[in-house]
Design an enzyme around this catalytic site. Structure first.
Site, PDB file in Angstrom:
ATOM      1  N   LYS A  65       6.950  13.094  78.613  1.00  0.00           N
ATOM      2  CA  LYS A  65       7.777  12.506  79.689  1.00  0.00           C
ATOM      3  C   LYS A  65       9.276  12.776  79.524  1.00  0.00           C
ATOM      4  O   LYS A  65       9.965  13.061  80.500  1.00  0.00           O
ATOM      5  CB  LYS A  65       7.525  11.001  79.787  1.00  0.00           C
ATOM      6  CG  LYS A  65       6.163  10.652  80.371  1.00  0.00           C
ATOM      7  CD  LYS A  65       6.026   9.144  80.535  1.00  0.00           C
ATOM      8  CE  LYS A  65       4.683   8.779  81.132  1.00  0.00           C
ATOM      9  NZ  LYS A  65       4.579   7.341  81.440  1.00  0.00           N
ATOM     10  N   GLY A 127       7.953  -5.408  73.539  1.00  0.00           N
ATOM     11  CA  GLY A 127       7.965  -3.962  73.334  1.00  0.00           C
ATOM     12  C   GLY A 127       9.234  -3.329  73.886  1.00  0.00           C
ATOM     13  O   GLY A 127       9.843  -3.857  74.832  1.00  0.00           O
ATOM     14  N   TYR A 218      -4.763  -1.296  79.699  1.00  0.00           N
ATOM     15  CA  TYR A 218      -5.887  -1.448  80.644  1.00  0.00           C
ATOM     16  C   TYR A 218      -7.237  -1.061  80.049  1.00  0.00           C
ATOM     17  O   TYR A 218      -8.245  -1.048  80.757  1.00  0.00           O
ATOM     18  CB  TYR A 218      -5.610  -0.699  81.959  1.00  0.00           C
ATOM     19  CG  TYR A 218      -5.334   0.771  81.793  1.00  0.00           C
ATOM     20  CD1 TYR A 218      -4.035   1.236  81.682  1.00  0.00           C
ATOM     21  CD2 TYR A 218      -6.378   1.694  81.739  1.00  0.00           C
ATOM     22  CE1 TYR A 218      -3.769   2.585  81.521  1.00  0.00           C
ATOM     23  CE2 TYR A 218      -6.126   3.045  81.584  1.00  0.00           C
ATOM     24  CZ  TYR A 218      -4.819   3.477  81.467  1.00  0.00           C
ATOM     25  OH  TYR A 218      -4.568   4.821  81.306  1.00  0.00           O
TER      26      TYR A 218
HETATM   27  P1  ATR Z   1       4.992   3.483  75.308  1.00  0.00           P
HETATM   28  O1  ATR Z   1       5.530   4.745  75.881  1.00  0.00           O
HETATM   29  O2  ATR Z   1       3.576   3.159  75.744  1.00  0.00           O
HETATM   30  O3  ATR Z   1       5.907   2.310  75.519  1.00  0.00           O
HETATM   31  P2  ATR Z   1       5.918   3.704  72.582  1.00  0.00           P
HETATM   32  O4  ATR Z   1       7.207   4.248  73.100  1.00  0.00           O
HETATM   33  O5  ATR Z   1       5.287   4.364  71.399  1.00  0.00           O
HETATM   34  O6  ATR Z   1       4.828   3.733  73.720  1.00  0.00           O
HETATM   35  O7  ATR Z   1       6.095   2.138  72.284  1.00  0.00           O
HETATM   36  C1  ATR Z   1       5.111   1.365  71.677  1.00  0.00           C
HETATM   37  C2  ATR Z   1       5.595  -0.085  71.597  1.00  0.00           C
HETATM   38  O8  ATR Z   1       4.553  -0.868  70.971  1.00  0.00           O
HETATM   39  C3  ATR Z   1       6.839  -0.270  70.745  1.00  0.00           C
HETATM   40  O9  ATR Z   1       7.603  -1.334  71.273  1.00  0.00           O
HETATM   41  C4  ATR Z   1       6.235  -0.637  69.388  1.00  0.00           C
HETATM   42  O10 ATR Z   1       7.110  -1.364  68.542  1.00  0.00           O
HETATM   43  P3  ATR Z   1       8.122  -0.571  67.546  1.00  0.00           P
HETATM   44  O11 ATR Z   1       9.264  -0.118  68.397  1.00  0.00           O
HETATM   45  O12 ATR Z   1       8.494  -1.567  66.513  1.00  0.00           O
HETATM   46  O13 ATR Z   1       7.318   0.592  66.970  1.00  0.00           O
HETATM   47  C5  ATR Z   1       5.102  -1.526  69.828  1.00  0.00           C
HETATM   48  N1  ATR Z   1       4.061  -1.684  68.787  1.00  0.00           N
HETATM   49  C6  ATR Z   1       3.138  -0.777  68.408  1.00  0.00           C
HETATM   50  N2  ATR Z   1       2.354  -1.280  67.417  1.00  0.00           N
HETATM   51  C7  ATR Z   1       2.816  -2.545  67.160  1.00  0.00           C
HETATM   52  C8  ATR Z   1       2.444  -3.588  66.247  1.00  0.00           C
HETATM   53  N3  ATR Z   1       1.407  -3.425  65.391  1.00  0.00           N
HETATM   54  N4  ATR Z   1       3.139  -4.751  66.264  1.00  0.00           N
HETATM   55  C9  ATR Z   1       4.172  -4.915  67.122  1.00  0.00           C
HETATM   56  N5  ATR Z   1       4.574  -3.967  68.019  1.00  0.00           N
HETATM   57  C10 ATR Z   1       3.916  -2.805  68.038  1.00  0.00           C
END
Ligand code: ATR
Length: 279
Positions: A65, A127, A218
């Site tokens: 993206k 997030g 989803y």
């Molecule tokens: P997307 O494009 O779907 O938003 P991404 O940019 O990889 O995907 O973001 C994933 C989100 O899930 C992030 O906010 C991530 O938190 P971090 O910024 O700390 O990595 C969050 N996330 C993923 N696994 C997590 C976990 N086990 N606990 C808390 N937050 C999590």
């Protein structure tokens, strides 16, 4: 015949062909919509040869993206602000890019929770990744008074404030339950709750009974967060709606018809995700 596709790496799990295929058939359009696996190293050449390959455009998903944004002309201010595109279309042979994630999120919310208040209200967003960026921007565009962003890595929530200004309030991940008492909307944009990931286990006891809770995950259709919220009587909006609504504008740009997100389309995709799905 008009051709479109979705590009990503990997791409085999994308439901977009099911959605666009449904609309092509419904409207009797001589068109096709396929999955195209494109490795990161081949993104520039793929987008450069869209016209030569006979495509009207494509959807763009993980991990392309942001890189695709740099390779196309941003079609609108929202897209320029987000720095990420999920939809590419040709105009006069030139690739333009737009981002329909924000409107997909808002239109899903308005369809499933028509009474939801966004303007002059507080939202809590869990997030701070790519999906969060589009959703926070959409909530601010809709006039939210404050968007509290809780993220495991607080620095990424801080960056959203730097980007969007003081209506974004970063919150430590451990403190999020304290933020729920006066919000009208709670959104999960993290991958927690997704099939294969741990559940999101959040204490909802302070959430107002009229707050709306939504998840962008989803698979499964109804995450633990949504089950917990529904048990307390909150209105919940499943993530599938955003997937369906974000697809609308791309279809319209490529095929020239603005399609509708019907219950029949919803159920078709829901059954693909969960064969045991019943309305
Ligand atoms: P997307 O494009 O779907 O938003 P991404 O940019 O990889 O995907 O973001 C994933 C989100 O899930 C992030 O906010 C991530 O938190 P971090 O910024 O700390 O990595 C969050 N996330 C993923 N696994 C997590 C976990 N086990 N606990 C808390 N937050 C999590």
């Amino acid at each position: 015949m008009i051709k479109a596709c979705v590009i990503g790496w990997p791409i085999s799990h994308s439901r977009s062909p099911l959605i666009h295929g449904y609309w092509l058939k419904q409207h009797g359009i001589d068109g096709s919509y396929t999955r195209q696996p494109v490795e990161p190293a081949n993104l520039t050449s793929f987008l450069g040869s869209l016209a030569a390959e006979g495509y009207a455009g494509c959807n763009v998903t993980i991990p392309h993206k942001e890189n695709a944004f740099r390779l196309v002309t941003p079609a609108d201010d929202t897209t320029a602000r987000l720095g990420a595109v999920n939809t590419v279309f040709l105009r006069n042979g030139k690739a333009h890019g737009t981002n329909t994630d924000g409107e997909g999120f808002i239109n899903s919310l308005l369809q499933s929770a028509p009474g939801v208040s966004l303007a002059n209200r507080r939202a809590v967003v869990l997030g701070a990744g790519g999906a969060s960026l589009a959703i926070v921007n959409a909530l601010l565009e809709r006039g939210a008074s404050e968007v509290a962003v809780a993220n495991r890595t607080i620095e990424k929530a801080d960056l959203l404030r730097t980007r969007f200004g003081p209506r974004v309030v970063p919150v430590a991940w451990e403190k999020v339950a304290d933020q729920l008492s006066d919000c009208s909307l709670l959104v999960n944009t993290t991958s927690l709750g997704m099939k294969g990931q741990p559940d999101l286990d959040l204490d909802l006891s302070r959430l107002a009974s009229d707050a709306v809770v939504t998840d962008i995950v989803y698979v499964p259709l109804r995450t633990k967060l949504l089950r917990d919220a529904a048990l307390r009587g909150n209105t919940v909006v499943e993530g599938l709606g955003m997937l369906l609504h974000q697809a609308v504008r791309g279809f319209s740009l490529w095929f020239g018809v603005t399609p509708r997100v019907t219950p029949e389309l919803h159920d078709l995709v829901a059954r693909d995700i969960d064969p045991g799905y019943r309305q």
